[in-house]
Write an enzyme that holds these catalytic residues in place. Structure first.
Site, PDB file in Angstrom:
ATOM      1  N   ASN A   9       0.876  -1.178   0.000  1.00  0.00           N
ATOM      2  CA  ASN A   9       0.000   0.000   0.000  1.00  0.00           C
ATOM      3  C   ASN A   9       0.912   1.227   0.000  1.00  0.00           C
ATOM      4  OD1 ASN A   9      -1.745   2.079   0.594  1.00  0.00           O
ATOM      5  ND2 ASN A   9      -2.244   1.375   2.665  1.00  0.00           N
ATOM      6  N   LYS A  11       0.215   4.279  -0.240  1.00  0.00           N
ATOM      7  CA  LYS A  11      -0.397   5.485   0.345  1.00  0.00           C
ATOM      8  C   LYS A  11      -0.149   6.696  -0.568  1.00  0.00           C
ATOM      9  CE  LYS A  11      -0.052   3.321   4.805  1.00  0.00           C
ATOM     10  NZ  LYS A  11       0.087   3.418   6.249  1.00  0.00           N
ATOM     11  N   HIS A  95      -9.443   1.366   5.095  1.00  0.00           N
ATOM     12  CA  HIS A  95      -8.150   1.545   5.770  1.00  0.00           C
ATOM     13  C   HIS A  95      -8.318   2.513   6.946  1.00  0.00           C
ATOM     14  CE1 HIS A  95      -4.019   2.693   6.558  1.00  0.00           C
ATOM     15  NE2 HIS A  95      -3.671   1.571   5.959  1.00  0.00           N
ATOM     16  N   GLU A  97      -6.623   4.887   7.987  1.00  0.00           N
ATOM     17  CA  GLU A  97      -6.366   6.308   7.683  1.00  0.00           C
ATOM     18  C   GLU A  97      -7.590   6.945   7.019  1.00  0.00           C
ATOM     19  OE1 GLU A  97      -2.678   5.635   5.631  1.00  0.00           O
ATOM     20  OE2 GLU A  97      -1.754   5.079   7.537  1.00  0.00           O
ATOM     21  N   GLU A 167      -5.270  -4.703  10.778  1.00  0.00           N
ATOM     22  CA  GLU A 167      -4.218  -3.708  10.959  1.00  0.00           C
ATOM     23  C   GLU A 167      -4.450  -2.960  12.266  1.00  0.00           C
ATOM     24  OE1 GLU A 167      -2.326  -2.599   6.951  1.00  0.00           O
ATOM     25  OE2 GLU A 167      -4.048  -1.324   7.210  1.00  0.00           O
ATOM     26  N   GLY A 173       2.744   2.378  10.734  1.00  0.00           N
ATOM     27  CA  GLY A 173       3.703   3.460  10.560  1.00  0.00           C
ATOM     28  C   GLY A 173       4.440   3.840  11.822  1.00  0.00           C
ATOM     29  N   SER A 213       3.608  -2.049  10.297  1.00  0.00           N
ATOM     30  CA  SER A 213       5.067  -2.130  10.452  1.00  0.00           C
ATOM     31  C   SER A 213       5.650  -3.496  10.068  1.00  0.00           C
ATOM     32  CB  SER A 213       5.471  -1.740  11.871  1.00  0.00           C
ATOM     33  OG  SER A 213       5.116  -0.395  12.130  1.00  0.00           O
TER      34      SER A 213
END
Ligand code: PGA
Length: 252
Positions: A9, A11, A95, A97, A167, A173, A213
């Site tokens: 991904n 991003k 996701h 985010e 996730e 991250g 991560s």
């Protein structure tokens, strides 16, 4: 047997030129891999050129997001038929985010999953708890709510091509990966829910990826867990070396 899937991904990274370099490098490095499914999810702006480069290769193409309507007055949005027209076969939905910064609710995620499925593409349905929720021992209830909401009204046959990505938000991250045990605990819980809500055909066949991560050096221990069927990789998917090494480390 569930085939391992390693998905990148990207991003909001990579200009056109940078994307071309990365995708060419991956194509070169990963040309011989057949036993693992490989997927890249570049930004919308790079999909078309990525599709041209990976044509006839072992790398599949996915998008990071979509709108649930086929077309219409939705400025700035991209529909699933548009993604299909540039040869995407997977689309990420929900996701964290998107949930956090763009207020995507379980209801919206559900609409997106349905739109992706209806167009014949494969949804990658993301879910996961925040650090606060984990510390308050709410992990399982959060996962159950997200799963139930995201898959509302779907039937067993609708889940044929669905992939789930667990996730934990606190691991995305941050460099702080869930331990293989922590991840496995949630993956097996998700599988149990799928069995209860649908059937063992669904729960046995559906791939559940871990994301948060993932790096070359933690890949093997995660993938070796019974209910972990691959990885959704953010930061480490942005370099040819690290993403290729993750794919290679996931080989049986
Ligand atoms: P990360 O991102 O690998 O950079 O933690 C994972 C993701 O958000 O999909």
């Amino acid at each position: 047997m569930r085939k391992i899937l390693i998905a990148g991904n990207w991003k909001m990274h990579k200009t056109s030129q940078e994307a071309v370099e990365l995708i060419n490098g991956l194509k070169r490095e990963l040309a011989d891999i057949q036993t693992v499914d490989i997927l890249v999810c570049p930004p919308f702006t790079n999909l078309s050129e990525a599709a041209d480069i990976i044509i006839d290769s072992n790398i599949a193409l996915g998008a990071q997001n979509c709108h649930w309507e086929k077309e219409g007055a939705f400025t700035g949005e991209v529909s699933v038929p548009m993604l299909k027209s540039v040869r995407c076969t997977y689309v990420i939905a929900g996701h964290s985010e998107r949930r956090k910064y763009f207020a995507e609710s379980d209801e919206v995620v559900n609409k997106k999953i349905k739109a992706i499925k209806d167009a014949g593409l494969k949804p990658i349905f993301c879910l996961g708890e925040t650090l606060e929720e984990r510390e308050e021992n709410k992990t399982f209830s959060v996962i159950e709510t997200q799963l139930t909401g995201g898959l509302k009204d779907l039937k067993q046959d609708d889940l044929k091509d669905l992939i789930i990505a667990y996730e934990p938000v606190w691991a995305i991250g941050t460099g702080k990966t869930a331990t293989p045990q922590q991840a496995e605990e949630v993956h097996s819980f998700i599988r149990k829910l799928l069995k209860e809500k649908f059937s063992s055909i669904v729960s046995d066949g559906l791939r559940i990826l871990y994301g948060g991560s993932v790096k070359p050096d933690n890949t093997k221990d995660l993938i070796n867990k019974e209910d972990i069927d691959g990885a959704l990789v953010g930061g480490a998917s942005l370099k040819v070396d690290s993403f290729s090494q993750i794919v290679k480390n996931s080989l049986g």
